[in-house]
Design a protein around this motif. Structure first.
Motif, PDB file in Angstrom:
ATOM      1  N   LYS A  34     -41.245 -32.414 -18.129  1.00  0.00           N
ATOM      2  CA  LYS A  34     -40.518 -32.406 -17.160  1.00  0.00           C
ATOM      3  C   LYS A  34     -40.767 -33.103 -15.808  1.00  0.00           C
ATOM      4  CE  LYS A  34     -39.387 -27.493 -17.355  1.00  0.00           C
ATOM      5  NZ  LYS A  34     -38.093 -27.423 -17.833  1.00  0.00           N
ATOM      6  N   GLY A  57     -38.441 -30.009  -6.146  1.00  0.00           N
ATOM      7  CA  GLY A  57     -37.613 -30.798  -7.273  1.00  0.00           C
ATOM      8  C   GLY A  57     -36.545 -29.713  -7.559  1.00  0.00           C
ATOM      9  N   GLU A  58     -36.654 -28.319  -7.264  1.00  0.00           N
ATOM     10  CA  GLU A  58     -35.561 -27.516  -7.553  1.00  0.00           C
ATOM     11  C   GLU A  58     -34.429 -27.704  -6.380  1.00  0.00           C
ATOM     12  OE1 GLU A  58     -38.505 -23.916  -9.550  1.00  0.00           O
ATOM     13  OE2 GLU A  58     -37.683 -23.855  -7.296  1.00  0.00           O
ATOM     14  N   VAL A 106     -33.907 -30.523  -4.649  1.00  0.00           N
ATOM     15  CA  VAL A 106     -33.439 -31.905  -4.609  1.00  0.00           C
ATOM     16  C   VAL A 106     -32.236 -32.037  -5.748  1.00  0.00           C
ATOM     17  CG1 VAL A 106     -33.867 -34.066  -5.697  1.00  0.00           C
ATOM     18  CG2 VAL A 106     -35.162 -33.275  -4.072  1.00  0.00           C
ATOM     19  N   ASP A 107     -32.622 -30.848  -6.880  1.00  0.00           N
ATOM     20  CA  ASP A 107     -31.496 -31.063  -7.976  1.00  0.00           C
ATOM     21  C   ASP A 107     -30.336 -29.955  -7.835  1.00  0.00           C
ATOM     22  OD1 ASP A 107     -32.701 -33.067  -9.324  1.00  0.00           O
ATOM     23  OD2 ASP A 107     -34.097 -31.810 -10.421  1.00  0.00           O
ATOM     24  N   THR A 143     -27.423 -27.844  -7.292  1.00  0.00           N
ATOM     25  CA  THR A 143     -25.829 -28.396  -7.416  1.00  0.00           C
ATOM     26  C   THR A 143     -25.065 -27.062  -6.774  1.00  0.00           C
ATOM     27  OG1 THR A 143     -25.638 -27.424  -9.459  1.00  0.00           O
ATOM     28  CG2 THR A 143     -26.086 -29.770  -9.281  1.00  0.00           C
ATOM     29  N   ARG A 184     -24.449 -32.459  -6.438  1.00  0.00           N
ATOM     30  CA  ARG A 184     -25.647 -32.043  -5.662  1.00  0.00           C
ATOM     31  C   ARG A 184     -25.569 -31.852  -4.340  1.00  0.00           C
ATOM     32  NH1 ARG A 184     -29.850 -36.483  -7.890  1.00  0.00           N
ATOM     33  NH2 ARG A 184     -30.905 -35.618  -6.056  1.00  0.00           N
ATOM     34  N   HIS A 192     -33.064 -39.295  -4.302  1.00  0.00           N
ATOM     35  CA  HIS A 192     -32.893 -39.626  -5.574  1.00  0.00           C
ATOM     36  C   HIS A 192     -33.882 -38.866  -6.519  1.00  0.00           C
ATOM     37  CE1 HIS A 192     -33.146 -42.278  -9.229  1.00  0.00           C
ATOM     38  NE2 HIS A 192     -34.506 -42.150  -9.213  1.00  0.00           N
ATOM     39  N   ASP A 193     -34.983 -38.456  -5.714  1.00  0.00           N
ATOM     40  CA  ASP A 193     -36.024 -37.247  -6.501  1.00  0.00           C
ATOM     41  C   ASP A 193     -36.819 -36.696  -5.321  1.00  0.00           C
ATOM     42  OD1 ASP A 193     -37.788 -39.208  -5.903  1.00  0.00           O
ATOM     43  OD2 ASP A 193     -37.971 -40.180  -8.139  1.00  0.00           O
ATOM     44  N   SER A 194     -37.638 -35.686  -5.880  1.00  0.00           N
ATOM     45  CA  SER A 194     -38.290 -34.954  -4.934  1.00  0.00           C
ATOM     46  C   SER A 194     -39.454 -36.083  -4.105  1.00  0.00           C
ATOM     47  CB  SER A 194     -39.331 -33.857  -5.622  1.00  0.00           C
ATOM     48  OG  SER A 194     -40.230 -34.592  -6.856  1.00  0.00           O
TER      49      SER A 194
END
Length: 333
Positions: free
Chosen positions: A77, A202-203, A205-206, A208, A254, A259-261
């Motif tokens: 992950k 991370g949860e 950022v991703d 939706t 999203r 872009h990411d965490s």
């Protein structure tokens, strides 16, 4: 049978041939060293304990890291973070040495030098990566090497952070993240969501739109850090905030543009600097959320809400006073 061949000035090539074993060849600077090596190899073959180390001698740590990055890292992950760590390792002098030439003393020296620059946990993670590379090389790639990391002391696992928002920090923080919406799109929403729900960076950022169920007042997470799905209950504040956002045409879109965490955490650090808040990480908001929820629910419920597999983490937040413990015991008597 062993043979020694002069290959040039100070170059003596020893070669050992024996039926049933691959030919072993190595070059030394002196004839004495060549004979001694050949004698050891012949003895091991005669006793049936010989292990062909040629592949371990040909393969550098850098080569092993590259193969690991291609075959093992993509299955994790945290692949992006690990790739970054692998690239850093590949630049280190140890990466240019063969696996067979690396010993615990080499990584002990690395550990001691790094501890002067970075935290214990950073060094622990760096060594853990190398340890797994050696394990995979031995078990799956059939390269006969022992794991040098197993023979050295590891930095201690640090105690969990217990940083919480104090005084008027929450007010200052929310103002700072709200004032920089154009620069850090969605940071204010993400910050409030973290405080209200305890979701990981991370949860968030991703996240939706299709994961949000306003009818049941929950967010459904199918891919979490510990590998199991979980339901995140929404507080009234979190639900009202999400309902006020404009809905996209596609539910797969999203909520956040980061872009990411890491990108979101970087924006969060800049906001903290503007708010003059010191030593606050985005992940600390998860601790803040758990601390606020703990007094109002049982540890087992808190563990379920926060996505912990055991209640050990939840017990960190369950700290009744002596008087409360006495009252609980007498009420049950």
């Amino acid at each position: 049978m062993a043979s020694i061949t002069v290959r040039g000035p100070h170059q003596y090539q020893a070669q050992v041939r024996r039926k049933g074993y691959p030919t072993q060849t190595r070059t030394f600077e002196s004839k004495t060293e060549a004979k001694a090596w050949a004698a050891v190899i012949e003895s091991e073959m005669a006793r049936g304990v010989f292990i062909d180390r040629s592949e371990a001698e040909r393969t550098t740590l850098g080569d092993a890291l590259q193969r690991y990055a291609q075959e093992v890292t993509p299955l994790k992950k945290s692949a992006e973070n690990e790739l970054s760590l692998i690239r850093r390792w590949q630049k280190h002098p140890l990466a240019f040495r063969s696996l067979a030439s690396l010993y615990g003393v080499d990584f002990a020296a690395y550990r001691d030098a790094r501890l002067k620059v970075v935290s214990d946990n950073t060094v622990r993670l760096e060594l853990a990566l190398i340890s797994h590379v050696f394990t995979i090389a031995n078990k799956e790639w059939n390269i006969p090497v022992s794991n040098p990391i197993e023979s050295i002391r590891k930095p201690k696992v640090p105690a969990g952070r217990d940083r919480r928002l104090i005084d008027n920090e929450e007010e200052r923080l929310l103002k700072a993240v709200a004032d920089c919406q154009s620069e850090n799109d969605g940071l204010h929403i993400a910050t409030v969501l973290a405080i209200e729900t305890g979701m990981r960076a991370g949860e968030i950022v991703d996240l939706t739109w299709r994961q949000i169920d306003f009818n049941q007042h929950i967010i459904m997470l199918s891919d979490t850090k510990n590998g199991t799905a979980r339901v995140v209950p929404l507080t009234h504040k979190a639900e009202d905030m999400l309902k006020a956002l404009p809905r996209p045409i596609k539910s797969s879109q999203r909520l956040f543009a980061f872009h990411d965490s890491r990108g979101m955490s970087k924006a969060f650090r800049r906001a903290c600097e503007r708010a003059d808040i010191i030593d606050l990480h985005f992940h600390d908001l998860r601790h803040e959320a758990a601390s606020r929820k703990a007094p109002h629910m049982q540890p087992t419920t808190l563990a379920k809400v926060m996505g912990w597999k055991t209640i050990q983490m939840a017990m960190r937040y369950y700290n009744p006073s002596a008087q409360e413990l006495v009252a609980a015991v007498r009420a049950a008597a």
